[in-house]
Write an enzyme that holds these catalytic residues in place. Structure first.
Site, PDB file in Angstrom:
ATOM      1  CE  LYS A  52      -3.874   1.976   2.668  1.00 32.66           C
ATOM      2  NZ  LYS A  52      -4.749   1.807   3.853  1.00 32.66           N
ATOM      3  CB  SER A 127      -8.116   3.648   2.882  1.00 31.01           C
ATOM      4  OG  SER A 127      -7.259   3.039   3.836  1.00 31.01           O
ATOM      5  CB  SER A 151      -8.433   0.724   5.712  1.00 32.88           C
ATOM      6  OG  SER A 151      -9.128   1.918   5.524  1.00 32.88           O
TER       7      SER A 151
END
Ligand code: GLN
Length: 446
Positions: A52, A127, A151
């Site tokens: 990420k 997210s 997330s």
């Protein structure tokens, strides 16, 4: 090469990567080949993963999904990145995400939304939506993510993969760009619990560079995968099966729980009475911490700087106004408001007190049961744009995931029977440092 070729062919449609590290990935793969040939390979030698874009990676852009850091190349690796590299994993690139990890649909990214691989007109969740979509579309073998309020688990559920959010402090936050420091935790998005266990084995553990890192022994997560689950006591919180939960998602979750009963588990209803307060409490605590953490982006030391500032005040104002998107600005405004003199007691202090009550609910529940199960999300993936104009509707996506962050507990989402062709996640929550049990319970379902 296989994965790089898939990324080149399929990612223009999905937008799950912000940057692809083709050259360094191929060089690392060549080194892994040599290490394997010499018999000195690490446990993840040659496994192609993605990070990420919230994790600092030396020499590779780390944007956090924001225009603010569009020009930022980290001078060091996050601990999690360093540990996975030491185990031999290969970094294919950095995945798309909601800006500064604020969102539940990946639509707040400066780099545009990620599309759900099961239906490109729908969101992947957020997210960590880029990581989830990339794993689901087989653009990488596994990916890292972070979970502040859901997330990892929420996008894993909406993309039909496994997502593990460990106990607060289990994985180091060093080099992970801070959103809400008392809630943030690194974790894994993978095809299966077994894959997640392989990665967590390497990522977890004490780090003196993170003052909240837990100095607790790390068990062998792979070893525990096949443990017996007969006699497992499952608690179903009645608050997680009420109004707001889609009937078909509820039916899929109930079927999955029946499967556990067939495997010898027992099921009882429990109550987490303060859980209706978890979303309001989170949206005081998380913005408060974010307003403090994001103060460092001032246009001076790194990140976006406005053109030709008139003076220092103008530099701060325009750099931050241009660098941060709408949702990030909204959070900073809420956060500074709830922390300001006169409002601190009414909002922030009260939220911290209720947070303790929420943690207490879980503590009482774990006196009666070994794990808690329920839906990860109230619905399947929703259409792109459906909730972008209504922040509260967006926030309510995390209604089943947020309380575990407030209590610091681990949770995993695993794929169960889909609804109308769209993935559904079963969430399994454990007591602190029970990741091995969660991975074991998740693994036995598959
Ligand atoms: N959706 C939640 C938020 O917008 C949680 C995000 C997260 O876990 N990083 O804050």
């Amino acid at each position: 090469q296989h994965y790089l070729e898939r990324i080149a062919r399929l990612d223009p449609r999905l937008n799950s990567f912000i940057s692809v590290a083709r050259e360094s990935a191929l060089a690392a793969a060549a080194r892994a080949d040599q290490a394997i040939a010499r018999g000195v390979a690490g446990p993840l030698a040659g496994i192609p993963i993605a990070h990420k874009d919230i994790f600092c990676t030396k020499g590779l852009k780390t944007s956090c999904g924001s225009r603010m850091l569009d020009n930022f190349v980290a001078p060091y690796d996050a601990t999690v990145v360093e540990r996975l590299a030491a185990a031999g994993a290969i970094v294919l690139g950095k995945t798309n995400m909601d800006e500064f990890a604020m969102g539940s649909s990946n639509e707040t990214s400066f780099y545009g939304p990620v599309k759900n691989p099961w239906d490109a007109a729908r969101v992947p969740g957020g997210s960590s939506g880029g990581s989830a979509a990339a794993v689901a579309a087989r653009l990488c073998a596994a990916a890292t993510g972070t979970d502040t309020g859901g997330s990892i688990r929420q996008p894993a559920a909406l993309c039909g993969i496994t997502g593990l959010k460990p106990t607060y402090g289990r994985c180091s936050r060093w080099g992970m760009i801070a959103f809400a420091s008392s809630l943030d935790q690194a974790g894994v998005l993978a095809r299966s619990a077994a894959d997640a266990a392989c990665l967590l084995d390497e990522m977890a553990g004490f780090d003196p560079r993170d003052s909240t890192s837990a100095d607790v022994e790390v068990p062998d997560y792979v070893d525990a995968l096949d443990d017996e689950i007969a006699g497992l006591r499952i608690g179903l919180p009645k608050e997680y099966f009420g109004a707001g939960l889609d009937d078909r998602v509820a039916a899929s979750v109930q079927d999955a729980i029946k499967e556990y009963e067939r495997l010898g588990a027992t099921v009882q209803e429990i109550s987490l009475p303060n859980s209706p307060l978890s979303v309001p409490v989170y949206y005081v605590v998380a913005p408060a911490e974010c307003s403090s953490n994001l103060a460092r982006f001032d246009g001076v030391r790194y990140g976006h700087r406005c053109a030709e500032p008139r003076d220092l005040e103008d530099l701060y104002q325009r750099s931050r106004a241009e660098g941060f998107g709408t949702e990030v600005q909204r959070r900073i405004m809420i956060g500074t408001y709830v922390l300001s003199a006169g409002y601190y007691d009414a909002y922030y202090l009260k939220a911290q007190r209720i947070r303790q009550l929420i943690a207490g609910d879980f503590a009482r529940a774990f006196e009666q049961v070994d794990v808690i199960m329920g839906p990860t999300t109230p619905t399947t993936a929703f259409p792109l744009g459906a909730k972008t104009d209504d922040p509260v509707a967006m926030y309510l996506n995390d209604i089943y995931t947020i309380a575990t962050n407030l209590a610091g507990l681990p949770g995993i989402s695993i794929p169960i029977a889909p609804v109308a062709g769209l993935p559904v996640g079963l969430q399994i929550i454990g007591n602190a440092f029970q990741e091995a049990r969660l991975l074991n319970v998740a693994h036995r379902y598959q």
